[in-house]
Design a protein around this motif. Structure first.
Motif, PDB file in Angstrom:
ATOM      1  N   VAL A  98     101.022 -22.889 -51.744  1.00 52.18           N
ATOM      2  CA  VAL A  98     100.773 -23.245 -53.139  1.00 52.18           C
ATOM      3  C   VAL A  98     100.599 -24.756 -53.294  1.00 52.18           C
ATOM      4  CG1 VAL A  98     101.779 -23.238 -55.463  1.00 52.18           C
ATOM      5  CG2 VAL A  98     101.935 -21.202 -54.036  1.00 52.18           C
ATOM      6  N   SER A  99     101.207 -25.531 -52.396  1.00 46.83           N
ATOM      7  CA  SER A  99     101.091 -26.987 -52.489  1.00 46.83           C
ATOM      8  C   SER A  99      99.660 -27.457 -52.280  1.00 46.83           C
ATOM      9  CB  SER A  99     102.003 -27.659 -51.459  1.00 46.83           C
ATOM     10  OG  SER A  99     101.554 -27.399 -50.133  1.00 46.83           O
ATOM     11  N   GLU A 100      98.810 -26.596 -51.705  1.00 46.84           N
ATOM     12  CA  GLU A 100      97.406 -26.956 -51.478  1.00 46.84           C
ATOM     13  C   GLU A 100      96.487 -26.350 -52.548  1.00 46.84           C
ATOM     14  OE1 GLU A 100      95.950 -28.957 -49.518  1.00 46.84           O
ATOM     15  OE2 GLU A 100      97.484 -29.485 -48.050  1.00 46.84           O
ATOM     16  N   PHE A 101      97.036 -26.086 -53.737  1.00 45.48           N
ATOM     17  CA  PHE A 101      96.224 -25.462 -54.781  1.00 45.48           C
ATOM     18  C   PHE A 101      95.082 -26.381 -55.185  1.00 45.48           C
ATOM     19  CE2 PHE A 101      98.625 -28.204 -57.506  1.00 45.48           C
ATOM     20  CZ  PHE A 101      97.881 -28.351 -58.661  1.00 45.48           C
ATOM     21  N   LEU A 102      94.002 -25.763 -55.679  1.00 45.06           N
ATOM     22  CA  LEU A 102      92.811 -26.509 -56.080  1.00 45.06           C
ATOM     23  C   LEU A 102      92.689 -26.467 -57.605  1.00 45.06           C
ATOM     24  CD1 LEU A 102      90.378 -25.155 -53.357  1.00 45.06           C
ATOM     25  CD2 LEU A 102      91.679 -27.277 -53.327  1.00 45.06           C
ATOM     26  N   PRO A 103      92.918 -27.578 -58.278  1.00 46.32           N
ATOM     27  CA  PRO A 103      92.912 -27.601 -59.750  1.00 46.32           C
ATOM     28  C   PRO A 103      91.495 -27.662 -60.312  1.00 46.32           C
ATOM     29  CG  PRO A 103      93.390 -29.781 -58.905  1.00 46.32           C
ATOM     30  CD  PRO A 103      93.253 -28.888 -57.697  1.00 46.32           C
ATOM     31  N   ILE A 104      90.797 -26.536 -60.247  1.00 48.91           N
ATOM     32  CA  ILE A 104      89.417 -26.537 -60.750  1.00 48.91           C
ATOM     33  C   ILE A 104      89.273 -25.697 -62.014  1.00 48.91           C
ATOM     34  CG2 ILE A 104      88.437 -26.931 -58.468  1.00 48.91           C
ATOM     35  CD1 ILE A 104      87.798 -23.978 -58.301  1.00 48.91           C
ATOM     36  N   ASN A 105      90.424 -25.392 -62.645  1.00 46.75           N
ATOM     37  CA  ASN A 105      90.390 -24.671 -63.928  1.00 46.75           C
ATOM     38  C   ASN A 105      89.649 -23.349 -63.819  1.00 46.75           C
ATOM     39  OD1 ASN A 105      91.761 -26.791 -65.275  1.00 46.75           O
ATOM     40  ND2 ASN A 105      89.836 -27.918 -65.434  1.00 46.75           N
ATOM     41  N   SER A 106      89.942 -22.594 -62.763  1.00 42.09           N
ATOM     42  CA  SER A 106      89.337 -21.275 -62.612  1.00 42.09           C
ATOM     43  C   SER A 106      89.673 -20.413 -63.814  1.00 42.09           C
ATOM     44  CB  SER A 106      89.854 -20.597 -61.335  1.00 42.09           C
ATOM     45  OG  SER A 106      89.439 -19.257 -61.268  1.00 42.09           O
ATOM     46  N   ARG A 107      88.721 -19.589 -64.212  1.00 43.06           N
ATOM     47  CA  ARG A 107      88.939 -18.699 -65.351  1.00 43.06           C
ATOM     48  C   ARG A 107      89.958 -17.622 -65.011  1.00 43.06           C
ATOM     49  NH1 ARG A 107      85.067 -15.676 -66.075  1.00 43.06           N
ATOM     50  NH2 ARG A 107      83.713 -16.241 -64.354  1.00 43.06           N
ATOM     51  N   LYS A 108      90.256 -17.450 -63.753  1.00 39.19           N
ATOM     52  CA  LYS A 108      91.221 -16.423 -63.367  1.00 39.19           C
ATOM     53  C   LYS A 108      92.575 -17.075 -63.091  1.00 39.19           C
ATOM     54  CE  LYS A 108      88.017 -12.884 -62.095  1.00 39.19           C
ATOM     55  NZ  LYS A 108      87.690 -11.787 -61.164  1.00 39.19           N
ATOM     56  N   ARG A 109      92.931 -17.224 -61.803  1.00 40.81           N
ATOM     57  CA  ARG A 109      94.225 -17.791 -61.480  1.00 40.81           C
ATOM     58  C   ARG A 109      94.044 -19.069 -60.690  1.00 40.81           C
ATOM     59  NH1 ARG A 109      96.332 -13.013 -58.259  1.00 40.81           N
ATOM     60  NH2 ARG A 109      94.104 -12.631 -58.120  1.00 40.81           N
ATOM     61  N   VAL A 110      95.157 -19.755 -60.478  1.00 39.94           N
ATOM     62  CA  VAL A 110      95.105 -20.952 -59.653  1.00 39.94           C
ATOM     63  C   VAL A 110      94.640 -20.556 -58.251  1.00 39.94           C
ATOM     64  CG1 VAL A 110      96.498 -22.768 -58.601  1.00 39.94           C
ATOM     65  CG2 VAL A 110      96.915 -22.092 -60.970  1.00 39.94           C
ATOM     66  N   ILE A 111      93.743 -21.339 -57.682  1.00 32.34           N
ATOM     67  CA  ILE A 111      93.211 -21.034 -56.360  1.00 32.34           C
ATOM     68  C   ILE A 111      94.026 -21.789 -55.323  1.00 32.34           C
ATOM     69  CG2 ILE A 111      91.201 -21.249 -54.846  1.00 32.34           C
ATOM     70  CD1 ILE A 111      89.466 -21.023 -57.368  1.00 32.34           C
ATOM     71  N   PHE A 112      94.602 -21.057 -54.389  1.00 35.60           N
ATOM     72  CA  PHE A 112      95.329 -21.683 -53.291  1.00 35.60           C
ATOM     73  C   PHE A 112      95.232 -20.772 -52.070  1.00 35.60           C
ATOM     74  CE2 PHE A 112      98.430 -19.166 -55.654  1.00 35.60           C
ATOM     75  CZ  PHE A 112      99.116 -18.475 -54.653  1.00 35.60           C
ATOM     76  N   PRO A 113      95.452 -21.317 -50.867  1.00 38.55           N
ATOM     77  CA  PRO A 113      95.331 -20.485 -49.663  1.00 38.55           C
ATOM     78  C   PRO A 113      96.359 -19.365 -49.655  1.00 38.55           C
ATOM     79  CG  PRO A 113      96.327 -22.609 -49.146  1.00 38.55           C
ATOM     80  CD  PRO A 113      95.838 -22.701 -50.553  1.00 38.55           C
TER      81      PRO A 113
END
Length: 331
Positions: A98-113
Motif C-alpha cells: 500500500v505504501s507504493e499506491f499511485l494517487p491518480i484519483n482513479s474512479r474506482k479504488r486506490v491503485i497499489f501493487p
C-alpha cells in the motif's frame, strides 16, 4: 500439537459486518486458508488451532483490518491476495504494498501493487528507463504500466503517453481498414484503452488524445521516430519480431521511459518468425538501466479461477520434464 486459543480485538471504527463478509464468508476464507477456527463476538475474534497457524492468521487478519480502518476497501479479492502474499512472500506485508499506491484519483479504488512482483515492478519503473514486464494474462503488468504512465503525466514529468501495440493480423492491410489511423488500430489497443478508462474519465481521455497528450502509435509505423519526453508502453510485445523490437527500443529519446509487456506463452506471429520478446532477454540481460520483471500465477489479480486455469495449462504444457510431450507437439 495441542491446539491453542487466542482472542484479539479488531480496530475501532471498521464495519465489522463488511469485514466478516455476508454470513461470515470472509471468516470462512481465513479458516480454510490457515486451518483454524474463528468465532466473532462484536469487535473481538477468537482463533483456535495450531499455534503457528493461529499466529499467521492473526497477522493477516490484523493487517487487513488495519487497512480497512485506514479507509481501504477490503473485499474477497483483497483477502485472497493477502493470504497468497503471506504464504508466498512472508517478508513483505500489505503495508509495504500500500505504501507504493499511485494517487491518480482513479474512479474506482486506490491503485497499489497486489503482490511482491507487482511491488518490484512499480519500483523498477520508477528506478529505470526501460523495464520489461513478462508473464501471463491478468498479472497486472499492462494495468500498472498504464497507471504509472498516467501518474507521471499528471505530475507533468512527461509531455505525453504513447501507446504502442503490434497489429499482427493487420500488417500491411491496415491501409484497407476504414477510418483514420487511430480507428484502424483501435481494436488492437482496446486493452490499453480499458485500463486508461478505468483511471480517467472518458471525456478527459478524449481531450487528452485531441491535445496529443495521449498518442496511439502502431508498432509498424514507429520507424524513423524519436520519442522524447514520453512515457511509452509497448503492449503484447511477444508479437513483435526481433527486428521490430530492435526498432522500437532504438526510438527511445531523452527524458523518456519505456515499459514493454508481454506473455511469451501467447505468441501469434506466423510460423517461422521468432518473438523479439524472447530474444531480447538474452540480448539485453547485462545492460545497466534495463530491468526485466517476471510474473507468474501468484500475481494474477483477476477472478480466483484464472490462477487455477493458468496452473492447469502449465501442467498440461510442461509435464514432468518441463516440456510438452512429443504427441502434444505433433498434434
Amino acid at each position: 500439537m495441542d491446539p491453542i486459543q487466542k482472542t484479539f480485538d479488531l480496530p475501532e471504527g471498521i464495519d465489522h459486518a463488511s469485514f466478516f463478509g455476508e454470513l461470515n464468508h470472509h471468516l470462512r476464507l481465513f479458516e480454510q486458508a490457515f486451518g483454524i477456527r474463528l468465532t466473532a463476538s462484536g469487535h473481538r475474534l477468537t482463533a483456535t488451532g495450531e499455534e503457528s497457524r493461529v499466529v499467521q492468521g492473526e497477522k493477516v487478519i490484523g493487517e487487513l483490518a488495519s487497512l480497512m480502518a485506514s479507509g481501504y476497501s477490503i473485499r474477497e479479492e483483497e483477502i485472497r491476495q493477502a493470504i497468497n502474499l503471506t504464504k508466498t512472500t512472508p517478508h513483505i506485508t500489505l503495508r509495504d504494498l500500500v505504501s507504493e499506491f499511485l494517487p491518480i484519483n482513479s474512479r474506482k479504488r486506490v491503485i497499489f501493487p497486489k503482490s511482491a512482483n507487482q511491488l518490484h515492478y512499480i519500483q523498477a519503473i520508477k528506478a529505470h528507463d526501460i523495464v520489461f514486464g513478462i508473464g501471463p494474462a491478468g498479472t497486472g503488468k499492462t494495468y500498472l504500466a498504464m497507471a504509472m504512465a498516467v501518474f507521471y503525466l499528471l505530475k507533468h514529468s512527461f509531455r505525453r503517453i504513447i501507446l504502442v501495440r503490434p497489429a499482427v493480423e493487420a500488417g500491411e492491410k491496415l491501409g484497407f481498414l476504414p477510418g483514420d489511423i487511430a480507428e484502424k488500430i483501435n481494436p488492437y489497443l482496446r486493452p490499453l484503452y480499458d485500463a486508461l478508462f478505468d483511471m480517467i474519465d472518458v471525456d478527459k481521455v478524449n481531450r487528452m488524445i485531441d491535445k496529443r497528450e495521449i498518442e496511439i502509435a502502431p508498432l509498424a509505423f514507429m520507424r524513423g521516430r524519436t520519442l522524447n519526453d514520453s512515457f511509452v508502453i509497448l503492449d503484447e510485445a511477444q508479437n513483435a519480431t526481433i527486428e521490430q523490437m530492435k526498432m522500437f527500443l532504438t526510438r527511445i529519446g531523452f527524458n523518456s521511459k519505456a515499459v514493454i509487456t508481454g506473455d511469451v506463452t501467447q505468441i501469434d506471429l506466423p510460423q517461422g518468425r521468432t518473438s523479439g520478446l524472447i530474444e531480447v532477454q538474452n540480448i539485453l540481460k547485462n545492460i545497466s538501466g534495463i530491468e526485466f520483471l517476471y510474473f507468474n500465477e501468484v500475481d494474477v489479480v483477476r477472478h480466483r479461477l484464472v490462477q487455477e486455469i493458468i496452473k492447469a495449462y502449465e501442467r498440461y504444457e510442461n509435464p514432468e520434464n518441463g516440456q510438452r510431450s512429443t504427441a502434444d507437439k505433433s498434434a
